[in-house]
Design an enzyme around this catalytic site. Structure first.
Site, PDB file in Angstrom:
ATOM      1  N   ARG A 194      -6.096   4.123  -7.565  1.00 19.12           N
ATOM      2  CA  ARG A 194      -7.559   4.047  -7.503  1.00 19.12           C
ATOM      3  C   ARG A 194      -8.042   2.594  -7.434  1.00 19.12           C
ATOM      4  O   ARG A 194      -8.977   2.195  -8.123  1.00 19.12           O
ATOM      5  CB  ARG A 194      -8.201   4.763  -8.697  1.00 19.12           C
ATOM      6  CG  ARG A 194      -8.050   6.270  -8.666  1.00 19.12           C
ATOM      7  CD  ARG A 194      -8.841   6.854  -7.529  1.00 19.12           C
ATOM      8  NE  ARG A 194      -8.679   8.307  -7.420  1.00 19.12           N
ATOM      9  CZ  ARG A 194      -9.117   9.014  -6.387  1.00 19.12           C
ATOM     10  NH1 ARG A 194      -9.681   8.422  -5.364  1.00 19.12           N
ATOM     11  NH2 ARG A 194      -8.963  10.315  -6.340  1.00 19.12           N
ATOM     12  N   GLY A 213      -5.281   3.366  -3.260  1.00 20.17           N
ATOM     13  CA  GLY A 213      -6.562   3.967  -3.611  1.00 20.17           C
ATOM     14  C   GLY A 213      -6.432   5.438  -3.938  1.00 20.17           C
ATOM     15  O   GLY A 213      -7.423   6.109  -4.229  1.00 20.17           O
ATOM     16  N   ASP A 214      -5.200   5.942  -3.923  1.00 20.88           N
ATOM     17  CA  ASP A 214      -4.961   7.364  -4.143  1.00 20.88           C
ATOM     18  C   ASP A 214      -4.984   7.721  -5.624  1.00 20.88           C
ATOM     19  O   ASP A 214      -5.045   6.850  -6.498  1.00 20.88           O
ATOM     20  CB  ASP A 214      -3.619   7.771  -3.537  1.00 20.88           C
ATOM     21  CG  ASP A 214      -3.711   9.131  -2.850  1.00 20.88           C
ATOM     22  OD1 ASP A 214      -4.490   9.963  -3.330  1.00 20.88           O
ATOM     23  OD2 ASP A 214      -3.002   9.341  -1.859  1.00 20.88           O
ATOM     24  N   ASP A 236       0.856  -1.177   0.000  1.00 19.10           N
ATOM     25  CA  ASP A 236       0.000   0.000   0.000  1.00 19.10           C
ATOM     26  C   ASP A 236       0.900   1.237   0.000  1.00 19.10           C
ATOM     27  O   ASP A 236       2.100   1.132   0.240  1.00 19.10           O
ATOM     28  CB  ASP A 236      -0.896  -0.035   1.248  1.00 19.10           C
ATOM     29  CG  ASP A 236      -1.826   1.160   1.348  1.00 19.10           C
ATOM     30  OD1 ASP A 236      -2.357   1.566   0.301  1.00 19.10           O
ATOM     31  OD2 ASP A 236      -2.007   1.681   2.450  1.00 19.10           O
ATOM     32  N   LYS A 237       0.327   2.393  -0.277  1.00 19.80           N
ATOM     33  CA  LYS A 237       1.120   3.634  -0.277  1.00 19.80           C
ATOM     34  C   LYS A 237       0.914   4.431   1.004  1.00 19.80           C
ATOM     35  O   LYS A 237       1.823   4.577   1.814  1.00 19.80           O
ATOM     36  CB  LYS A 237       0.769   4.503  -1.491  1.00 19.80           C
ATOM     37  CG  LYS A 237       1.562   5.805  -1.556  1.00 19.80           C
ATOM     38  CD  LYS A 237       1.055   6.718  -2.633  1.00 19.80           C
ATOM     39  CE  LYS A 237      -0.259   7.372  -2.247  1.00 19.80           C
ATOM     40  NZ  LYS A 237      -0.130   8.353  -1.137  1.00 19.80           N
ATOM     41  N   THR A 238      -0.301   4.919   1.188  1.00 20.86           N
ATOM     42  CA  THR A 238      -0.580   5.837   2.285  1.00 20.86           C
ATOM     43  C   THR A 238      -0.439   5.137   3.630  1.00 20.86           C
ATOM     44  O   THR A 238      -1.127   4.166   3.912  1.00 20.86           O
ATOM     45  CB  THR A 238      -2.004   6.405   2.152  1.00 20.86           C
ATOM     46  OG1 THR A 238      -2.167   6.930   0.838  1.00 20.86           O
ATOM     47  CG2 THR A 238      -2.248   7.500   3.173  1.00 20.86           C
TER      48      THR A 238
END
Length: 1064
Positions: free
Chosen positions: A776, A695-696, A398-400
């Site tokens: 996304r 999801g960014d 994941d990123k965030t």
């Protein structure tokens, strides 16, 4: 709800509240009040397989039309009555354990009995006891975790408006326990902010609005007095949309309001401030958060599957040897009984101790991970798969909150001719200060009154002068302070109460809330340079200047940011001058066509993007009163259109977006977690491909990929264009196929189209990329990508995340790693391994994963070798004595051989290591060797089989040749030689000695010597004290082991392994 543990989702237990027929409200003090319907206590028996729409009456639960699932958690696999049967069934449903159970049971048949019953039942009982104890401990832990979460109490509102339960001790930021419709808030502006970190992974605040007619009621108790109900659509997986209606029947006329996503409070979200009231519409398995979480699967490691395959081969060998023995007897007499006796006689070929040793080894590896001081806080939740960490080929992260801290920091202000970095922000502050103070001083001297207007506001409109740097800086800062959706919220800090703080704009009590952390960082920066946002509601905004003056602005229009438009705008009127200004900020790709011509925008945007900054272009346009009135009329008309409303609205807005004055560029950095870049480099050098699933937004994900060096500087990035049809996907895939050594960036919508029509082609191309970024992505889409990677490549995957939206991906991957972060513990509780920081992943894989796999491989092969040795000796013995099905060793000898005599040295192999941990971290290329599975392969298995056959033959034939008169001497010579051979073979296998290994060797030898006193039934005690016994045992042991020591020396001399140079 709330937490994940043992790969299961937790729910909140609402039946703690036990609603009475006239009460249906629940309250959470300081955060949230619920209006709930009664849940069905027999939900499993009510046939709730189908999801249906529902009508929920406020205050009248007796009018409910159907039963609903309880909001209660139960993650235990068994209950009191099913525990023992369930554990035994799960053990014996596998061939390995069932085989040994049948062996033990066969000893109750006199014709098949080969010795004492305990010979077979004690080892099997030992295995089962360890398993039962381990399962019992896990069940107790699970029960306590369930009880803790189920004991959370949410206050309930009675018909008199009283709070039945007080939550004075509850922490702020309470999570919503069920899916609800937002009815009422205590906030003055009539709205609230919500954080959806556990749903979509985004920690920014989202605006939610209550139902208008219930918000206007005087008190909360009035909710129970009105006759109203909520109609809600059937439960579904979509967290971004909702369709429903709110109807009040006793109104004049009756009120009927439509409900959308803006009126919902989904479970697991966090209320920002104040108290909110809502009616519960979904519970239990119907929650959006639950429907977006895939069912956890029981993970079986690849290593266990490989060992299982080897045991099947050994079982095949057992059957073949038994048939050969009976065939050599020419199938005489009751040959079928002889087959069974030989199967029992050679049952050691399939070692029962293998499973126990491996399980105990896994426990040791898990303990080592927990106790590693260099990765503090690491928790092993799935102790059955530590070897998986040593063979990861794909890491999906994941990123965030995982790669980044989700803390935005303002880094750069660029005006075209001059740029301000972090070290020159004091210059910006002085420019802003001078802009608001110089004119004030001159006006005070002339009129005796101070003015809040800056220099630039007093300049005549007709005079065309070249703006100074000071005025340009001021205009840029003012624009940044106005063009946003940030709301300042004042909270009591113990000294100042909330009302007083809000009235006096107390700085210490102010908290900024917005739908994007980028916007908060920009507003915080304008505060740091002197222009502070102190107040805002739906129609006005207040700024405070460095001199303490308050600037009032009326918000005329807001055009929110959308993924399609990539920009946001605001039209404000300065109350002091009456000037109307249209401010806009957005991505450079769209703003470049909106602002006036310039020669520096594209170049500077590229420079800042390469530094990993999120770049926003800020522009403005002054409007006359006539221009605005004309725009407003057209805008209102467009919004009233029934057909093509969005297109007409966009067209009207675009009429303003022309020839805007470019003010500045802003550069904001999403700070990376500590040591993310070196960790990603280690993983890359280890042969692990990293995919980022977030999801960014696309631009944000691309910036982070560059900033984290997920994409190296010399690599190109191919941004997959948005596709909606099969033909578009085909064309874009062809364009991508022509790229080489290129990182891929693709959105979730385009990915879905590609996987629908060209799944094989897309995965083939994506797997060739050095890095892939999917933006996304929905939670279920992340899990789908993991599943496709496993199916298409056959390689092991590891998923890393920190939010509830990562749970599905973590549970689907072969190894799930949860990071304890700002998004809560849901991911870490659902994961197989939990770490506190992303950088710990490097050591977890390079050191512990590598060691666990190599040690388990060595341990399993040595246990197999130990069993094959004694089975070979039994085969030689039976063949020499006319193929008789008589055991060579009986009673305690056969049990002691695989327990107290050899168990400790063999198990001490779990402490062995080929290189130091520092070397493994310094040379991650060592990890790459493990990806081919060489430590445990058919080649190494065959080598150990040949060694076992050689040593078994040498020991048995040596004993037969050297014994003189009595059969008991054969047992003494061969068994002693066998024990010594095993101890020497352990010493031969060890690469780095540990003091416990030496203790294990000496302890085993001492145990054997001491037990000889009690083994007079099987061994001649007087014979073993003679010199004849000693020299015979010594010769046999040397012949069985010395050639192997010589071969090991020659191999290390002429064909050293890859790590040998590093150890020297």
């Amino acid at each position: 709800l709330i937490d994940n543990s043992r790969n299961h989702l937790y729910w909140l237990k609402l039946n703690k509240l036990d609603f009475n027929p006239k009460t249906s409200y629940v309250c959470v003090r300081n955060k949230l009040i619920l209006v709930a319907f009664r849940c069905c206590p027999w939900s499993r028996c009510c046939g709730m397989g189908d999801f249906r729409p529902r009508t929920v009456w406020l205050g009248h639960p007796e009018k409910r039309e159907q039963r609903y699932p309880r909001n209660v958690i139960n993650n235990q696999k068994y209950n009191f009555f099913t525990f023992l049967p369930g554990v035994l069934f799960n053990q014996f449903k596998y061939f390995f354990n069932l085989y040994f159970l049948l062996l033990a049971c066969s000893q109750f048949v006199n014709e098949l009995r080969l010795g004492a019953l305990y010979t077979y039942w004690v080892p099997l009982g030992f295995v089962l006891i360890i398993t039962i104890v381990r399962e019992a401990v896990e069940e107790i832990r699970c029960f306590l975790r369930d009880k803790e979460v189920n004991s959370q109490i949410y206050s309930k509102l009675s018909t008199r408006g009283e709070l039945l339960f007080s939550l004075e001790d509850y922490a702020a930021n309470q999570r919503v326990p069920a899916d609800m419709i937002f009815l009422r808030t205590s906030e003055r502006n009539g709205s609230c902010f919500l954080r959806t970190d556990q749903l979509d992974g985004e920690t920014d605040w989202k605006l939610r609005l209550p139902v208008a007619c219930t918000q206007r009621l005087p008190t909360a108790a009035d909710l129970l007095q009105i006759r109203s109900y909520v109609y809600a659509e059937e439960p579904n997986i979509d967290i971004h949309n909702f369709i429903g209606t709110f109807t009040r029947e006793d109104g004049d006329p009756p009120v009927n309001e439509s409900l959308s996503i803006e009126n919902t409070l989904w479970a697991s979200t966090v209320i920002a401030s104040g108290t909110v009231i809502g009616v519960v519409i979904y519970t239990g398995k119907e929650l959006r958060s639950v429907m977006n979480t895939s069912n956890p699967r029981h993970k079986i490691g690849l290593f266990d599957l490989e060992v299982n395959c080897l045991t099947k081969i050994l079982f095949g060998a057992l059957v073949v040897v038994s048939l050969v023995m009976v065939a050599l007897q020419h199938f005489a007499g009751r040959w079928y009984l002889q087959i069974f006796r030989f199967l029992l006689l050679f049952s050691n070929i399939v070692p029962i101790s293998l499973r126990v040793n491996l399980d105990m080894g896994k426990m040791v590896f898990s303990w080592m991970i927990k106790k590693d001081s260099k990765i503090p806080g690491t928790v092993v939740r799935a102790s059955t798969i530590p070897e998986q960490l040593g063979r990861i080929s794909y890491l999906l992260t994941d990123k965030t909150g995982t790669l980044t801290q989700n803390e935005m920091v303002f880094r750069r202000l660029h005006l075209g001719t001059v740029a301000y970095g972090m070290d020159s922000m004091d210059e910006v502050q002085s420019h802003v200060f001078s802009a608001y103070t110089q004119v004030n001083k001159s006006l005070e001297q002339e009129t005796g009154f101070a003015s809040s207007l800056p220099v630039t506001s007093r300049a005549p409109a007709t005079t065309k002068v070249r703006k100074t740097i000071s005025s340009r800086v001021h205009e840029a800062v003012k624009a940044i302070a106005l063009v946003h959706n940030v709301t300042p919220v004042y909270e009591a800090n113990g000294v100042t109460d909330q009302a007083e703080a809000e009235q006096h704009y107390e700085d210490t009590c102010r908290v900024y809330q917005a739908s994007s952390p980028d916007e908060v960082s920009l507003v915080q920066w304008t505060e740091s340079v002197g222009l502070t946002l102190v107040g805002r509601d739906q129609s006005s905004m207040q700024l405070r200047t460095p001199s303490g003056q308050i600037l009032n602005f009326t918000i005329l229009q807001i055009f929110p940011f959308t993924y399609e438009s990539k920009r946001m705008g605001i039209i404000v009127r300065d109350e002091s001058t009456g000037e109307i200004t249209f401010y806009m900020k957005g991505a450079d790709v769209v703003m470049s066509g909106i602002v006036q011509y310039n020669d520096w925008l594209e170049e500077e945007c590229g420079n800042m993007a390469r530094e990993g900054l999120r770049v926003l272009v800020v522009a403005k346009k002054s409007l006359t009163e006539e221009q605005y009135q004309d725009f407003e009329a057209r805008y209102v008309q467009a919004k009233l259109s029934v057909h093509d409303r969005s297109l007409k609205v966009a067209t009207v807005i675009e009429s303003l977006e022309m020839e805007m004055e470019l003010l500045c560029l802003t550069g904001v950095e999403d700070q990376l977690q500590a040591d993310v870049r070196p960790t990603l480099e280690i993983l890359r050098n280890a042969g692990i491909k990293v995919w980022m699933l977030t999801g960014d937004k696309l631009e944000t994900a691309t910036c982070t990929a560059k900033n984290a060096h997920l994409v190296t500087r010399n690599q190109d990035i191919h941004v997959f264009r948005p596709v909606t049809t099969r033909s578009e996907a085909h064309l874009e895939l062809n364009a991508f196929r022509r790229k080489h050594d290129c990182a891929l960036v693709i959105s979730g919508d385009s990915l879905e189209v590609c996987l629908k029509f060209y799944e094989y082609e897309f995965m083939e191309l994506a797997c060739q990329c050095p890095a892939v970024v999917c933006c996304r992505c929905a939670p279920t889409q992340k899990a789908q990508i993991v599943r496709l990677l496993q199916e298409r490549t056959g390689k092991l995957t590891c998923a890393v995340g920190d939010g509830g939206n990562d749970v599905s991906m973590i549970q689907e991957a072969d190894c799930g790693v949860g990071v304890e972060g700002k998004e809560g513990k849901q991911a870490s509780l659902a994961a197989d391994f939990s770490v506190t920081q992303f950088k710990h992943l490097g050591r977890l894989l390079m050191v512990h994963g590598r060691n666990s796999y190599k040690r388990s491989a060595a341990l399993s092969q040595f246990v197999i070798h130990r069993s094959l040795c004694i089975s070979t000796m039994q085969a030689v013995f039976s063949s020499v004595f006319y193929f008789a099905s008589v055991p060579l060793y009986q009673g305690f000898l056969i049990i002691g051989y695989s327990t107290i005599y050899t168990m400790f040295p063999v198990f001490s192999l779990v402490l062995d290591k080929d290189v130091k941990s520092e070397v493994a971290m310094l040379y991650p290329e060592l990890y790459k060797d493990l990806l081919k599975g060489r430590p445990l392969s058919f080649k190494t298995f065959l080598i150990w089989v040949l060694i076992s056959i050689y040593q078994g033959n040498i020991i048995m034939y040596g004993a037969l040749l050297l014994f003189e008169s009595e059969f008991v001497h054969i047992v003494a010579i061969s068994f002693t030689s066998l024990i010594l051979t095993e101890l020497l073979m352990v010493a031969l296998t060890i690469q780095t000695w540990h003091w416990l290994m030496i203790v294990a060797e000496l302890l085993s030898l001492a145990c054997y010597i001491a037990s000889l006193v009690f083994l007079h039934e099987f061994i001649d005690v007087y014979f073993i004290a003679t010199l004849s016994f000693i020299w015979k045992v010594t010769v046999i042991t040397l012949v069985s082991c010395l050639p192997l020591y010589i071969l090991k020396y020659l191999r290390r001399r002429f064909s050293p392994p890859s790590y040998s140079k590093l150890t020297s």
